[in-house]
Design a protein around this motif. Structure first.
Motif, short mmCIF file in Angstrom:
data_model
loop_
_atom_site.label_atom_id
_atom_site.label_comp_id
_atom_site.label_asym_id
_atom_site.label_seq_id
_atom_site.Cartn_x
_atom_site.Cartn_y
_atom_site.Cartn_z
N MET A 1 0.35 -4.95 5.31
CA MET A 1 0.64 -3.83 4.52
C MET A 1 1.10 -2.89 5.49
SD MET A 1 -0.29 -4.53 1.51
CE MET A 1 -0.58 -2.96 0.49
N ASP A 2 2.20 -2.32 4.79
CA ASP A 2 2.88 -0.95 5.57
C ASP A 2 2.22 0.25 5.11
OD1 ASP A 2 5.56 -1.66 7.05
OD2 ASP A 2 5.35 -2.98 5.26
N MET A 3 2.11 1.26 5.81
CA MET A 3 1.40 2.66 5.59
C MET A 3 2.58 3.85 5.65
SD MET A 3 -1.73 1.39 4.87
CE MET A 3 -2.50 3.00 4.83
N VAL A 4 2.48 4.72 4.61
CA VAL A 4 3.12 5.79 5.00
C VAL A 4 2.18 7.06 4.48
CG1 VAL A 4 3.73 5.92 2.55
CG2 VAL A 4 5.25 7.17 3.98
N SER A 5 2.37 8.11 5.58
CA SER A 5 1.56 9.31 5.73
C SER A 5 2.11 10.42 4.76
CB SER A 5 1.15 9.88 7.16
OG SER A 5 0.54 8.59 7.85
N HIS A 6 1.43 10.96 3.91
CA HIS A 6 1.84 12.11 3.28
C HIS A 6 0.55 13.05 2.74
CE1 HIS A 6 0.85 10.44 -0.85
NE2 HIS A 6 1.11 9.22 0.05
N HIS A 7 0.77 14.12 2.45
CA HIS A 7 -0.17 14.96 2.01
C HIS A 7 -1.61 14.71 2.26
CE1 HIS A 7 3.08 14.99 -1.10
NE2 HIS A 7 2.59 16.25 -1.51
N SER A 8 -1.76 14.62 3.79
CA SER A 8 -2.97 14.37 4.46
C SER A 8 -3.74 13.16 4.01
CB SER A 8 -3.98 15.62 4.12
OG SER A 8 -3.07 16.78 4.80
N ARG A 9 -2.77 12.18 3.58
CA ARG A 9 -3.40 10.65 3.47
C ARG A 9 -2.68 9.67 3.55
NH1 ARG A 9 -2.37 13.04 -1.59
NH2 ARG A 9 -1.30 11.81 -3.16
N GLU A 10 -2.88 8.41 3.62
CA GLU A 10 -2.00 7.21 3.82
C GLU A 10 -2.12 6.60 2.74
OE1 GLU A 10 -3.08 5.28 7.51
OE2 GLU A 10 -1.61 6.43 8.37
N THR A 11 -0.81 6.02 2.18
CA THR A 11 -0.59 5.19 1.20
C THR A 11 -0.04 4.09 1.72
OG1 THR A 11 -0.26 6.99 -0.40
CG2 THR A 11 0.92 4.89 -0.96
N ALA A 12 -0.99 2.82 0.95
CA ALA A 12 -0.33 1.37 1.58
C ALA A 12 0.51 1.04 0.49
CB ALA A 12 -1.69 0.40 1.68
N TYR A 13 1.43 0.06 1.13
CA TYR A 13 2.52 -0.76 0.13
C TYR A 13 2.95 -2.02 0.80
CZ TYR A 13 6.35 0.86 3.17
OH TYR A 13 7.24 1.37 3.99
N ASP A 14 2.96 -3.06 0.14
CA ASP A 14 3.74 -4.28 0.60
C ASP A 14 4.97 -4.26 0.45
OD1 ASP A 14 2.99 -6.87 1.64
OD2 ASP A 14 2.67 -7.81 -0.24
N TRP A 15 5.63 -4.62 1.65
CA TRP A 15 7.06 -4.78 1.49
C TRP A 15 7.62 -6.16 1.67
CZ3 TRP A 15 11.51 -2.32 0.50
CH2 TRP A 15 12.44 -2.82 1.44
N VAL A 16 8.45 -6.45 0.92
CA VAL A 16 9.10 -7.92 0.74
C VAL A 16 10.53 -8.02 0.70
CG1 VAL A 16 8.90 -10.18 -0.11
CG2 VAL A 16 6.95 -8.59 -0.32
N ASP A 17 11.18 -8.38 1.60
CA ASP A 17 12.77 -8.85 1.65
C ASP A 17 13.22 -9.86 2.16
OD1 ASP A 17 15.25 -8.23 1.90
OD2 ASP A 17 15.30 -6.41 3.21
N GLN A 18 13.83 -10.64 1.09
CA GLN A 18 14.24 -12.17 1.55
C GLN A 18 15.84 -11.76 1.61
OE1 GLN A 18 12.39 -15.34 -0.14
NE2 GLN A 18 11.28 -14.08 -1.57
N GLY A 19 16.18 -10.75 2.02
CA GLY A 19 17.72 -10.56 2.43
C GLY A 19 18.63 -10.29 1.01
#
Length: 257
Positions: A1-19
């Motif tokens: 899982m990737d994470m991005v920080s914002h508004h004093s919290r972290e949001t997780a997301y799954d990143w999928v890229d097959q080109g």
């Protein structure tokens, strides 16, 4: 899982890229869900890179201290836009509550996607009073109700039914209750004409939670709205009929993006 920080919290997301070289999708789950409800859409990533969000309090994302309703919906929009900015996403894809989040972004935020897909969605998302009561006092009964015939699924494979129930129990009663009560307050029926981007409203023919006419209303009232109804599916059409859903989304994006 990737994470991005914002508004004093972290949001997780799954990143999928097959080109894939098409527009990047940001997928937003519904009440009591998490990113993996979109796992069948990962087949699209040879054409469209995809980020699947865990909204606050779901999956691996930090929770928020917010009351049900506008405050929660706004926080979920913040989660979504943080992932959009982190991935340069061009298209929002929202299911149920996630559809409300996407519409909130269209109406109240400065981000303008190239297109939006709404499924299991509506301009108003009122929840049955009995279900609201069970979510507060008898969570197991609420989960069983949602997985009754032609609610989340029409004719689900047992493993899909079990996985869906597990998402609810993993999310927990408090957050799921907040989600549904947020849906219950959502009503933008008089604002849809302000949406300027192409929007596809796609539903399952048997969906009793957000029936086809909810989606027809979206397509009729949004100036660049389109409607698609898929056979042999209910609320979670992207899970129950993933090939038909993916083909419908790809056809839409090829025409409008």
């Amino acid at each position: 899982m990737d994470m991005v920080s914002h508004h004093s919290r972290e949001t997780a997301y799954d990143w999928v890229d097959q080109g894939g070289n098409g527009p990047t999708l940001c997928c937003i789950h519904g009440s009591g869900g998490r990113h993996d409800v979109w796992s069948s859409q990962y087949h699209l990533t040879d054409r469209y890179p995809l980020a699947a969000v865990d909204l606050s309090g779901h999956g691996d994302s930090d929770d928020i201290d917010a009351s049900a309703g506008y405050s929660t919906l706004s926080a979920y929009a913040d989660d979504t836009l943080a992932v959009v900015n982190d991935t340069d996403a061009d298209v929002l894809v929202g299911s149920s509550l996630g559809g409300a989040v996407a519409v909130h972004v269209l109406l109240e935020r400065s981000y303008t996607p190239d297109a939006v897909v709404l499924t299991g969605a509506g301009a108003r998302l009122g929840v049955l009073e009995d279900l609201l009561a069970w979510l507060a006092t008898d969570f197991e009964r609420a989960v069983e109700f949602l997985h009754g015939e032609d609610r989340f699924f029409h004719q689900p494979a047992p493993e899909r039914q079990a996985a869906s129930k597990d998402r609810f129990y993993d999310c927990g009663q408090a957050v799921t209750n907040r989600d549904f009560r947020t849906c219950h307050t959502f009503d933008v029926r008089d604002q849809l004409e302000a949406i300027e981007v192409p929007v596809l409203a796609v539903c399952g023919e048997y969906d009793q939670l957000t029936p086809p006419w909810y989606h027809e209303f979206l397509a009729d009232e949004i100036p660049a709205g389109e409607y698609a109804e898929l056979e042999d599916a209910a609320h979670l059409v992207m899970v129950e009929q993933p090939t038909a859903f993916n083909d419908t989304v790809a056809d839409f994006l090829e025409r409008v993006c």
